[in-house]
Design a protein around this motif. Structure first.
Motif, PDB file in Angstrom:
ATOM      1  N   GLU A 141     -10.530   2.622  -0.107  1.00 28.12           N
ATOM      2  CA  GLU A 141      -9.639   3.789  -0.182  1.00 28.12           C
ATOM      3  C   GLU A 141      -9.450   4.273  -1.617  1.00 28.12           C
ATOM      4  O   GLU A 141      -8.675   5.202  -1.863  1.00 28.12           O
ATOM      5  N   PRO A 155       1.146   6.687  -7.831  1.00 21.76           N
ATOM      6  CA  PRO A 155      -0.183   6.237  -8.280  1.00 21.76           C
ATOM      7  C   PRO A 155      -0.177   5.639  -9.689  1.00 21.76           C
ATOM      8  O   PRO A 155      -1.102   4.922 -10.057  1.00 21.76           O
ATOM      9  N   SER A 207       0.836  -1.209   0.000  1.00 18.82           N
ATOM     10  CA  SER A 207       0.000   0.000   0.000  1.00 18.82           C
ATOM     11  C   SER A 207       0.869   1.256   0.000  1.00 18.82           C
ATOM     12  O   SER A 207       0.532   2.250  -0.652  1.00 18.82           O
ATOM     13  N   ARG A 246       0.752   4.084  -2.843  1.00 16.97           N
ATOM     14  CA  ARG A 246       0.471   5.490  -2.499  1.00 16.97           C
ATOM     15  C   ARG A 246       1.552   6.406  -3.044  1.00 16.97           C
ATOM     16  O   ARG A 246       1.287   7.505  -3.521  1.00 16.97           O
ATOM     17  N   ARG A 288      -7.921   2.873  -4.112  1.00 25.28           N
ATOM     18  CA  ARG A 288      -6.601   2.601  -4.719  1.00 25.28           C
ATOM     19  C   ARG A 288      -6.762   1.499  -5.757  1.00 25.28           C
ATOM     20  O   ARG A 288      -6.991   0.344  -5.419  1.00 25.28           O
TER      21      ARG A 288
END
Ligand SMILES: C[S@@+](CC[C@H](N)C(=O)[O-])C[C@H]1O[C@@H](n2cnc3c(N)ncnc32)[C@H](O)[C@@H]1O
Length: 255
Positions: free
Chosen positions: A94, A70, A63, A67, A96
């Motif tokens: 989230e 991207p 993760s 982050r 993502r």
């Protein structure tokens, strides 16, 4: 190790870690902002790159990589199926979309040759039932000159009774073996990787006491217990293990 024993060991790891990976205690014990920042500074994810997190657990490293960049794609694999499902939910919540999580068999990586620009594996090597095959798989799936970042607890140089492995085996979480520093680096380099840089840190945690732990501690020299900063009260033991993080370059050329 026979095939049945490997399957049993992988199932033991999956069962134990599925129960733990998303608990607050596990997250707090296993978080280390300085070490994570050091690993990210070598992984250096760039747009369009594909990065593997082997033994991703609750997705702590995967993760963070996703982050940071991207426009890269991160793949976290693990044997703990429930944790993988939870990671997928979290990533959806989230928003993502550049990270995906997959269950795998703990040995063969289900990816083609040269698929990844970089790979990371944190606190997992001591669980790998076929370490040589896992390293061959990393050498195969990470492209030539790609980066491999490994971190794991290591056996203290003064631990001449292999306390760290005896202690960990009592937990029944699919533990195989924690190596001494030089052996850890050697086995990776023997698979065609070049050592680039290392970083030293530690992990401290507590565990409930029990008759088997008490028996082990009673026969372990004080010098070894002090090397791991062992403290014992009526119910719990607190220990600190050294962690070696190491960056390697893949010198293997493609198929
Ligand atoms: C101590 S946790 C580390 C998790 C995560 N990498 C982190 O840094 O927090 C060890 C992880 O290794 C996984 N594991 C155990 N055996 C494995 C295997 N054979 N292949 C891949 N992962 C395995 C466990 O399910 C668990 O997620």
């Amino acid at each position: 190790m026979a095939r049945d024993d490997i399957e049993r060991q992988v199932q033991e790891a999956a069962r134990s870690f599925d129960a733990e990976l998303h608990t607050r205690a596990f997250v707090e014990t296993h978080s280390d902002a300085a070490q994570l920042a050091w690993m990210l500074s070598f992984l250096r994810p760039a747009p369009n790159q594909v990065i593997l997190d082997l033994g991703t657990g609750n997705g702590y490293v995967a993760s963070a990589v996703a982050r940071q960049e991207p426009d890269c794609r991160v793949v976290g694999v693990d044997v703990a199926a429930q944790a993988i499902e939870r990671n997928r939910e979290q990533a959806r919540e989230e928003g993502r979309s550049n990270v995906e999580f997959l269950i795998y068999d703990g040995i063969r990586l289900p990816f083609p040759d040269d698929h990844f620009d970089a790979a990371v594996s944190r606190y997992v090597f001591h669980h790998l039932p076929r370490l040589e095959i896992s390293l061959e798989e990393l050498a195969r799936t990470v492209r030539e000159k790609g980066t491999l970042v490994l971190a794991d607890a290591i056996r203290h140089e003064g631990d001449d009774v292999d306390f760290i492995n005896r202690f960990q085996l009592l937990k029944r979480d699919g533990h195989i073996r924690m190596h001494q520093r030089a052996d850890f680096i050697d086995v990776v380099c023997r698979h065609g990787f070049r050592l680039v840089e290392t970083f030293d840190s530690s992990i401290s945690f507590t565990r409930e006491r029990g008759a088997d732990y008490d028996a082990l501690i009673a026969k372990t020299p004080d010098s070894v217990l002090s090397a791991y900063a062992m403290r014992i009260d009526e119910q719990k033991m607190a220990v600190t293990f050294p962690i070696l993080s190491a960056v390697f370059e893949n010198l293997n050329s493609g198929p």
